[in-house]
Scaffold this active site. Structure first.
Site, short mmCIF file in Angstrom:
data_model
loop_
_atom_site.label_atom_id
_atom_site.label_comp_id
_atom_site.label_asym_id
_atom_site.label_seq_id
_atom_site.Cartn_x
_atom_site.Cartn_y
_atom_site.Cartn_z
N ASP A 1 0.86 -1.19 0.00
CA ASP A 1 0.00 0.00 0.00
C ASP A 1 0.89 1.24 0.00
O ASP A 1 1.00 1.96 0.98
CB ASP A 1 -0.94 0.01 1.20
CG ASP A 1 -2.10 0.99 1.02
OD1 ASP A 1 -2.12 1.70 -0.02
OD2 ASP A 1 -2.97 1.06 1.89
N HIS B 1 -8.38 1.25 7.14
CA HIS B 1 -8.70 2.54 6.53
C HIS B 1 -10.05 3.04 7.05
O HIS B 1 -10.97 2.25 7.28
CB HIS B 1 -8.74 2.41 5.01
CG HIS B 1 -7.41 2.08 4.41
ND1 HIS B 1 -7.25 1.65 3.13
CD2 HIS B 1 -6.15 2.10 4.95
CE1 HIS B 1 -5.96 1.43 2.87
NE2 HIS B 1 -5.29 1.70 3.98
N HIS C 1 -7.98 7.97 6.67
CA HIS C 1 -6.82 7.10 6.49
C HIS C 1 -7.03 6.23 5.25
O HIS C 1 -7.99 5.46 5.17
CB HIS C 1 -6.67 6.20 7.73
CG HIS C 1 -5.59 5.17 7.63
ND1 HIS C 1 -5.59 4.03 8.41
CD2 HIS C 1 -4.47 5.10 6.87
CE1 HIS C 1 -4.52 3.30 8.13
NE2 HIS C 1 -3.83 3.93 7.19
N HIS D 1 2.69 7.25 5.47
CA HIS D 1 3.43 6.40 6.41
C HIS D 1 3.89 5.08 5.79
O HIS D 1 4.38 4.21 6.50
CB HIS D 1 2.65 6.16 7.71
CG HIS D 1 1.27 5.62 7.57
ND1 HIS D 1 0.20 6.18 8.20
CD2 HIS D 1 0.79 4.57 6.89
CE1 HIS D 1 -0.90 5.50 7.92
NE2 HIS D 1 -0.56 4.51 7.13
N SER E 1 -6.96 9.63 18.73
CA SER E 1 -5.94 9.86 17.72
C SER E 1 -5.26 11.19 18.05
O SER E 1 -5.79 11.98 18.83
CB SER E 1 -6.57 9.91 16.32
OG SER E 1 -7.12 8.65 15.97
N HIS F 1 3.16 5.52 13.40
CA HIS F 1 2.04 5.93 12.54
C HIS F 1 0.70 5.56 13.13
O HIS F 1 -0.34 5.85 12.53
CB HIS F 1 2.19 5.28 11.17
CG HIS F 1 1.71 3.86 11.07
ND1 HIS F 1 2.08 2.88 11.96
CD2 HIS F 1 0.86 3.26 10.18
CE1 HIS F 1 1.50 1.73 11.61
NE2 HIS F 1 0.75 1.93 10.54
N GLY G 1 -0.56 0.19 16.27
CA GLY G 1 0.11 -1.08 16.02
C GLY G 1 -0.74 -2.25 16.51
O GLY G 1 -1.32 -2.20 17.59
N LYS H 1 -16.05 2.75 7.96
CA LYS H 1 -15.04 1.80 7.49
C LYS H 1 -15.61 0.95 6.35
O LYS H 1 -16.82 0.83 6.21
CB LYS H 1 -14.60 0.87 8.63
CG LYS H 1 -13.90 1.58 9.78
CD LYS H 1 -13.40 0.60 10.81
CE LYS H 1 -12.20 -0.15 10.32
NZ LYS H 1 -11.02 0.71 10.14
#
Length: 388
Positions: A68, A154, A171, A260, A299, A316, A319, A386
């Site tokens: 990506d 995303h 995202h 990222h 965030s 980023h 995780g 999403k």
């Protein structure tokens, strides 16, 4: 920061053995110089560890950049506050976003919109003689993919900061075209390195000075520009929808857009290197950045500190703590309901692998990143969109 050995430094207080082993394999490649830096959100990835910053000399590993290319974040600060939402049903805004922005893998626009047209034209001009190659790579034309979200982690979100100011947060990356470009060059690298004894075939590289290297860098940069334009297009649509929802045009007070998953030619510790950030953002001194948590946690809007040991980089996101299949086995919709209280979202078992508990504690990640970035704003989700 912990110096694990001469070739591997880590900022992660939570580091699984498999993740460490993967990072050590990547760091062992002779052209990784002077060392690989693991970010606080480091976790096992395909090709290379997610949350790794990899400086290389005269070589790039396409699989270490990932499939990506240019994936990243965009955020816009508006003039509105939570009070401006009044008693409006946020489900209406969510559904309007789901209709306006194609979601999920393989979904795309039916036509090129008026806002996307100039971006498509600019990308076509930049592609030049590589355009036929890009057009042949995917079943769906890349121009119809511009302005589509994808799936996995995303998202499109309406958030509010600590003062109640509304931010739009998004995202996404280079979609199917970026994936196809990456996979093509990964195959090329693996074919060129098939006679080498590699600790992992995903560590196959392209050597600087070759035609294959030059083509990869050119395609990589184009895919990065596509990813940025893709986020800009979706954000413009989101801004329009929010304006309609609130009955007033949105004033942009600030816009931040950062990759990222990318490679760039940079100078660090006195040397020129190709710096691949896989799941890491640039954090030069004063540079704005975005670090998302999960779909149900905070965030952050940050400013880089330019830490030289990290190659001016930062995490980023949170995780992953659970692989996707493991998360689907471990959690239920009832768990999701508890985690998403107060947030408007589409309740669907397809999102169980994105439940906040599938990720590391973002507070721990941000504490580990204290030397890398300064937090400017903490954003809390109000609406989450999403693709399954």
């Amino acid at each position: 920061m912990q110096k694990i050995n001469d070739k591997l430094y880590s900022w992660a207080s939570i580091l699984e053995p498999a993740t460490l082993a993967q990072a050590e394999r990547t760091a062992s490649m002779p052209f990784v110089q002077p060392y690989l830096a693991l970010m606080p959100d480091a976790h096992l990835g395909a090709g290379a560890t997610v949350g790794s910053v990899i400086p290389t000399v005269e070589a790039i590993m396409p699989a270490a950049v990932g499939v990506d290319i240019g994936c990243g974040m965009i955020a816009v600060r508006t003039q509105f506050t939570r009070d401006d939402l009044g008693g409006r049903a946020l489900g209406d805004l969510r559904r309007s976003v789901e209709k306006r922005i194609p979601l999920s893998a393989g979904h795309h626009n039916r036509t090129v919109s008026d806002t996307a047209a100039p971006r498509v034209a600019a990308l076509s001009e930049e592609a030049g003689d590589r355009l036929p190659f890009y057009e042949d790579l995917t079943r769906v034309g890349w121009e119809l993919q511009l302005g589509s979200l994808g799936s996995g982690n995303h998202f499109v979100e309406l958030t509010a900061d600590e003062s109640g100011v509304l931010w739009l947060f998004l995202h996404s990356g280079s979609r199917g075209i970026g994936n196809a470009i990456a996979r093509h060059h990964i195959r090329v690298a693996q074919e060129l390195c098939r006679s080498l004894r590699l600790p992992d075939r995903d560590l196959a590289h392209l050597a600087e000075g070759t035609r294959e290297f030059d083509e990869y860098v050119r395609d990589l940069e184009w895919a990065q520009h596509f990813a940025l334009a893709n986020r800009e297009e979706m954000m413009d649509r989101f801004l329009e929808l929010l304006g309609r929802f609130l009955g007033a045009e949105v004033e942009e007070r600030e816009r931040i857009n950062c990759h990222h998953n990318f490679t760039a030619r940079e100078h660090h510790l006195g040397h020129a290197v190709w710096l691949s950030r896989k799941g890491a953002i640039r954090a030069d001194a004063g540079r704005p950045g975005l670090i998302p948590g999960s779909m149900g946690t905070a965030s952050y809007v940050v400013t880089g500190k330019g830490d030289p040991a990290s190659f001016a980089s930062s995490p980023h996101g949170a995780g992953r703590a659970y692989a996707r299949r493991a998360a689907r086995r471990a959690f239920t919709l009832a768990d999701m309901d508890k985690a998403m209280v107060g947030i408007e979202y589409r309740r669907d078992a397809a999102f169980l692998d994105e439940i906040p508990a599938a990720y590391k504690d973002i507070d721990v990640v941000m504490a580990d990143a204290a030397d890398l970035v300064e937090v400017r704003h903490t954003l809390r989700q109000l609406v989450n969109v999403k693709g399954a």
